[in-house]
Design a protein around this motif. Structure first.
Motif, PDB file in Angstrom:
ATOM      1  N   LYS A  77       0.793  -1.232   0.000  1.00  0.00           N
ATOM      2  CA  LYS A  77       0.000   0.000   0.000  1.00  0.00           C
ATOM      3  C   LYS A  77       0.830   1.289   0.000  1.00  0.00           C
ATOM      4  O   LYS A  77       0.309   2.342  -0.330  1.00  0.00           O
ATOM      5  N   PHE A  78       2.077   1.222   0.425  1.00  0.00           N
ATOM      6  CA  PHE A  78       2.909   2.424   0.508  1.00  0.00           C
ATOM      7  C   PHE A  78       4.106   2.278  -0.413  1.00  0.00           C
ATOM      8  O   PHE A  78       4.713   1.208  -0.490  1.00  0.00           O
ATOM      9  N   ASN A  79       4.454   3.374  -1.094  1.00  0.00           N
ATOM     10  CA  ASN A  79       5.517   3.338  -2.089  1.00  0.00           C
ATOM     11  C   ASN A  79       6.896   3.070  -1.513  1.00  0.00           C
ATOM     12  O   ASN A  79       7.653   2.297  -2.065  1.00  0.00           O
ATOM     13  N   ASP A  80       7.229   3.713  -0.440  1.00  0.00           N
ATOM     14  CA  ASP A  80       8.576   3.579   0.106  1.00  0.00           C
ATOM     15  C   ASP A  80       8.490   3.568   1.630  1.00  0.00           C
ATOM     16  O   ASP A  80       8.375   4.611   2.252  1.00  0.00           O
ATOM     17  N   CYS A  81       8.523   2.359   2.198  1.00  0.00           N
ATOM     18  CA  CYS A  81       8.445   2.251   3.643  1.00  0.00           C
ATOM     19  C   CYS A  81       9.272   1.076   4.123  1.00  0.00           C
ATOM     20  O   CYS A  81       9.688   0.228   3.345  1.00  0.00           O
ATOM     21  N   CYS A  82       9.501   1.054   5.415  1.00  0.00           N
ATOM     22  CA  CYS A  82      10.234  -0.023   6.066  1.00  0.00           C
ATOM     23  C   CYS A  82       9.483  -0.340   7.343  1.00  0.00           C
ATOM     24  O   CYS A  82       9.048   0.566   8.056  1.00  0.00           O
ATOM     25  N   ILE A  83       9.325  -1.612   7.661  1.00  0.00           N
ATOM     26  CA  ILE A  83       8.614  -1.986   8.873  1.00  0.00           C
ATOM     27  C   ILE A  83       9.436  -3.021   9.633  1.00  0.00           C
ATOM     28  O   ILE A  83       9.988  -3.938   9.042  1.00  0.00           O
ATOM     29  N   LEU A  84       9.561  -2.800  10.941  1.00  0.00           N
ATOM     30  CA  LEU A  84      10.333  -3.684  11.812  1.00  0.00           C
ATOM     31  C   LEU A  84       9.452  -4.185  12.942  1.00  0.00           C
ATOM     32  O   LEU A  84       8.523  -3.508  13.369  1.00  0.00           O
ATOM     33  N   TYR A  85       9.783  -5.339  13.457  1.00  0.00           N
ATOM     34  CA  TYR A  85       9.061  -5.940  14.581  1.00  0.00           C
ATOM     35  C   TYR A  85      10.039  -6.094  15.730  1.00  0.00           C
ATOM     36  O   TYR A  85      11.048  -6.772  15.606  1.00  0.00           O
ATOM     37  N   GLN A  86       9.753  -5.403  16.842  1.00  0.00           N
ATOM     38  CA  GLN A  86      10.605  -5.464  18.028  1.00  0.00           C
ATOM     39  C   GLN A  86       9.763  -5.893  19.220  1.00  0.00           C
ATOM     40  O   GLN A  86       9.003  -5.095  19.752  1.00  0.00           O
ATOM     41  N   LYS A  87       9.904  -7.133  19.590  1.00  0.00           N
ATOM     42  CA  LYS A  87       9.129  -7.732  20.678  1.00  0.00           C
ATOM     43  C   LYS A  87       7.649  -7.540  20.423  1.00  0.00           C
ATOM     44  O   LYS A  87       7.083  -8.245  19.621  1.00  0.00           O
ATOM     45  N   THR A  88       7.015  -6.572  21.073  1.00  0.00           N
ATOM     46  CA  THR A  88       5.574  -6.377  20.893  1.00  0.00           C
ATOM     47  C   THR A  88       5.256  -5.107  20.110  1.00  0.00           C
ATOM     48  O   THR A  88       4.088  -4.803  19.893  1.00  0.00           O
TER      49      THR A  88
ATOM     50  N   PHE B 184       4.159   1.529  17.226  1.00  0.00           N
ATOM     51  CA  PHE B 184       2.804   1.212  17.684  1.00  0.00           C
ATOM     52  C   PHE B 184       2.679  -0.268  17.988  1.00  0.00           C
ATOM     53  O   PHE B 184       3.465  -1.088  17.540  1.00  0.00           O
ATOM     54  N   LYS B 185       1.665  -0.565  18.800  1.00  0.00           N
ATOM     55  CA  LYS B 185       1.265  -1.944  19.080  1.00  0.00           C
ATOM     56  C   LYS B 185      -0.060  -2.182  18.382  1.00  0.00           C
ATOM     57  O   LYS B 185      -0.913  -1.301  18.348  1.00  0.00           O
ATOM     58  N   VAL B 186      -0.220  -3.357  17.855  1.00  0.00           N
ATOM     59  CA  VAL B 186      -1.453  -3.699  17.147  1.00  0.00           C
ATOM     60  C   VAL B 186      -2.468  -4.248  18.151  1.00  0.00           C
ATOM     61  O   VAL B 186      -2.188  -5.212  18.850  1.00  0.00           O
ATOM     62  N   LYS B 187      -3.626  -3.594  18.228  1.00  0.00           N
ATOM     63  CA  LYS B 187      -4.718  -4.075  19.077  1.00  0.00           C
ATOM     64  C   LYS B 187      -5.623  -5.024  18.305  1.00  0.00           C
ATOM     65  O   LYS B 187      -6.115  -5.989  18.857  1.00  0.00           O
ATOM     66  N   ASP B 188      -5.845  -4.699  17.044  1.00  0.00           N
ATOM     67  CA  ASP B 188      -6.770  -5.479  16.225  1.00  0.00           C
ATOM     68  C   ASP B 188      -6.175  -5.618  14.821  1.00  0.00           C
ATOM     69  O   ASP B 188      -6.294  -4.714  13.998  1.00  0.00           O
ATOM     70  N   LYS B 189      -5.525  -6.739  14.572  1.00  0.00           N
ATOM     71  CA  LYS B 189      -4.825  -6.978  13.308  1.00  0.00           C
ATOM     72  C   LYS B 189      -5.770  -6.873  12.120  1.00  0.00           C
ATOM     73  O   LYS B 189      -5.458  -6.218  11.124  1.00  0.00           O
ATOM     74  N   ASP B 190      -6.932  -7.506  12.212  1.00  0.00           N
ATOM     75  CA  ASP B 190      -7.866  -7.509  11.090  1.00  0.00           C
ATOM     76  C   ASP B 190      -8.359  -6.107  10.763  1.00  0.00           C
ATOM     77  O   ASP B 190      -8.484  -5.735   9.597  1.00  0.00           O
ATOM     78  N   LYS B 191      -8.630  -5.318  11.778  1.00  0.00           N
ATOM     79  CA  LYS B 191      -9.096  -3.943  11.563  1.00  0.00           C
ATOM     80  C   LYS B 191      -7.985  -3.096  10.950  1.00  0.00           C
ATOM     81  O   LYS B 191      -8.233  -2.302  10.041  1.00  0.00           O
ATOM     82  N   LEU B 192      -6.745  -3.274  11.431  1.00  0.00           N
ATOM     83  CA  LEU B 192      -5.620  -2.526  10.876  1.00  0.00           C
ATOM     84  C   LEU B 192      -5.453  -2.860   9.391  1.00  0.00           C
ATOM     85  O   LEU B 192      -5.313  -1.963   8.558  1.00  0.00           O
TER      86      LEU B 192
END
Length: 94
Positions: free
Chosen positions: A18-29, A79-87
């Motif tokens: 959905k985004f042209n230029d982004c980076c996403i990381l997962y750190q614990k929660t 951020f923390k995800v509260k509702d994966k499906d909604k996000l």
């Protein structure tokens, strides 16, 4: 692959589609997302982070610019995800 890893992979794939230029990381929660384009960052902030009613995430403000993890990108959110499906649904509306 753990359940949390599967959720992260699913969310990551939607962001990258959905985004042209982004980076996403997962750190614990906590997830960290970096955007290079202001247009993408503004959309994400308005429609995901600042959404008050029925928010799908819990914003983790990172006010200290020295603690930035994703240094190659101009805009960073934690951020923390509260509702994966909604996000995922909100991201797919973009």
């Amino acid at each position: 692959m753990s359940y949390d890893d599967k959720i992260f992979t699913e969310i990551k794939n939607v962001f990258l589609n959905k985004f042209n230029d982004c980076c996403i990381l997962y750190q614990k929660t906590t997830l960290k997302i970096g955007f290079d384009r202001g247009e993408d960052a503004r959309w994400f902030e308005k429609n995901i982070i600042r959404r008050k009613k029925d928010s799908s995430v819990i914003s983790k403000a990172s006010l200290n610019p020295l603690k930035r993890i994703i240094t190659d990108y101009k805009f960073e959110y934690s951020f923390k995800v509260k509702d994966k499906d909604k996000l995922i649904k909100l991201l797919n509306e973009r």
